[in-house]
Write an enzyme that holds these catalytic residues in place. Sequence first.
Site, short mmCIF file in Angstrom:
data_model
loop_
_atom_site.label_atom_id
_atom_site.label_comp_id
_atom_site.label_asym_id
_atom_site.label_seq_id
_atom_site.Cartn_x
_atom_site.Cartn_y
_atom_site.Cartn_z
N HIS A 52 0.82 -1.21 0.00
CA HIS A 52 0.00 0.00 0.00
C HIS A 52 0.86 1.26 0.00
CE1 HIS A 52 -3.51 2.52 1.32
NE2 HIS A 52 -2.52 3.23 1.85
N GLU A 53 1.78 1.35 0.95
CA GLU A 53 2.60 2.55 1.04
C GLU A 53 3.46 2.75 -0.19
OE1 GLU A 53 2.04 4.83 3.12
OE2 GLU A 53 0.66 3.63 4.33
N HIS B 232 3.08 7.01 -6.80
CA HIS B 232 2.35 8.24 -7.14
C HIS B 232 3.28 9.44 -7.10
CE1 HIS B 232 -1.87 10.31 -6.54
NE2 HIS B 232 -1.33 10.58 -7.71
N HIS C 28 1.68 4.74 -2.76
CA HIS C 28 1.86 6.19 -2.57
C HIS C 28 3.21 6.62 -3.15
CE1 HIS C 28 -1.63 7.07 -0.17
NE2 HIS C 28 -1.30 6.23 0.80
#
Length: 672
Positions: free
Chosen positions: A462-463, A469, A466
């Site tokens: 998940h991290e 992104h 980021h």
Amino acid sequence: MSNPFLSTSTLPYQLPPFEQITPDDFLPAFKAGFEEHLAEIDAIVRNAQAPDFDNTIAAMERAGQTLARTAYVFFTFAAADATAEIQAIQQEVGPQLAAHDDSIQLNKDLFARVEAVSTEGLDDEAVRLVSEYRRSFVRAGAQLDDAGQARMREANSRLSVLGTDYAQKLLRDTNDSALLVSDAGDLDGMSADDIASAAAAAAEAGVEGYLLPLVLPTSQPALASLTNRDTRRRLFEASINRGFRANDDNTLALAAEMAALRAERAALLGFGNHAEFATDDQTAPSLAAIHAMLDALVPPAVRNANAEAQLLREAAARDGIDELEPWDWSFYSEQVRREQFSVDRSALRPYFELERVLADGIFYAANRLYGLTFTERTDLAGYHPQVRVWEVKNDDGTPLGLFLGDYYTRPTKAGGAWMNSLVHQSSLLGTQPVVVNNLNIPQPAAGEPTLLSFDEVVTAFHEFGHALHGLFSEVTYPRFSGTAVPRDFVEYPSQVNEMWMLWPEVVANFAKHHVTGEPLPQDAIDKIEAAATWGEGFGTTEYLGATLLDLAWHELAPGETVTDPRKFEAEALERAGVALDLVPPRYRTGYFKHIFAGGYAAAYYAYIWSEVLDADTVEWFKDNGGLTRANGNRFRRELLSRGNSIDPLQAFRNFRGRDGAIEPLLHRRGLD
């Protein structure tokens, strides 16, 4: 030696020169940064030429570089290595930063120039930048009269102090609440590696026995494996009482005062409450639309949670337990998972060794999707000895940026997991991204491998979503870079990246026993996927509890004060229909750092709002061949690279070909 923040770093990608930085550098750098930035703003205001895009908007984008360099590094320390020195600096500099921002955002002469800038002949990104500046000035209070602006400054300053106090009190209380166990027998059910980690944590803290540090959410990982019911109770109560105890680190009064100040500030700007203000510039069309979605999810989530509870009671009854308690939930949930689906999550840990998860899982998936390569740069230092640095390149060898990984828990580190940037990509400034991932994995005993739980692997993927992104940003203006998108959109790309954890090619590449090298059996993966909706009743209900509690705090009317936060919390959960004794909110008022010290005030709904787009995107990948470069390139080009340079929902439409559909989310969570 000169202050390292007063000039641009000469290290690759302008990585801050951490080996030269000391706490003594921060306050002088902030002072110099404030002065430099205000001088630049004053020059813009006093410019005799008529306002235009370059001499006003772009000039503001170029301004404040010393302050930005200092702040990005300082707040990385404040979250990940908050020593006593750093905490003292944060208390001093927080109000100064709030006052500095107000001096710019409430500058009526500057706002007049922004208002006068014509967008004729500008490209789409520049037009959007002008619009975003105008909106941010209005939302900050640039149109208020002098009295209104004075009160806004006071409120912002006080909120800065309260937020810092909340975070620091919570960190202390979380450390102080770690469960100390004297007898290893009381940790029965935990793996030998976990018990060794607990012994190492106790030794580091200078106490005898075994120490179980707390993670940020209510539910603690060890609750799923501890056979000793009293140890489970003690651990659960330690978690749920953080911030509520009658000591100097009680956070309830801080939370109540922040909520009241936010309501007053919203009223100054013409909103009925802070939630209306906070959601006014998000992708959600309205606060009413947010409530409509959440309210529709509550009945099926609670129904599923109650059904799960009945199965857990039956399992507990076989152990002679007449009354199921919240500290029993995780333990018997895992027991039911083993019995009904033959899935024992604790048995998966030997297959999830950190180095393999990173290199052969997370980085491997990024290589297959996007062609990225990762080279560890041991010649570059992070902000703490545990931080590692990787250089990231595109498939053609062109440099993309730096990725820093900080994976272990420590007493000076905030709970939870997060991504932040040290350098933001911008073609205007000629900068490439430097991004950081933080997790809170218990440090293993010396010489032992770092084995992750199933949930920790999910969090790592998940991290890194980021991080991608931030790394893929291709925008002109720093204001639009990477993850600088609306709060209810920012979680979407990171949630999408979770899908690759169990993708056949990926899991086969990294999930291997750390001793034997044997791959995780395919039947185990099949069982994990078959059991995917087990526990979603609990998971969705505890999430909705936190989300609706957040909104309750931030839907207070101006002038309304809460004198008893405990009672307020209980009544809010009851009204929302999520007051289940067995399923407490994922975060309670005393330790809800997201909303009281983390930027998610009235925005914790963002996770499930983003998950609509996430679940729909996962379906798109599955329908279009999955882990392919073509799919990755499309997702990167249309969405990940765009930051906030275009409307985020339009970026989603450009990628997906339509608006998002909610059905994949309902199916994923077993709510259909």
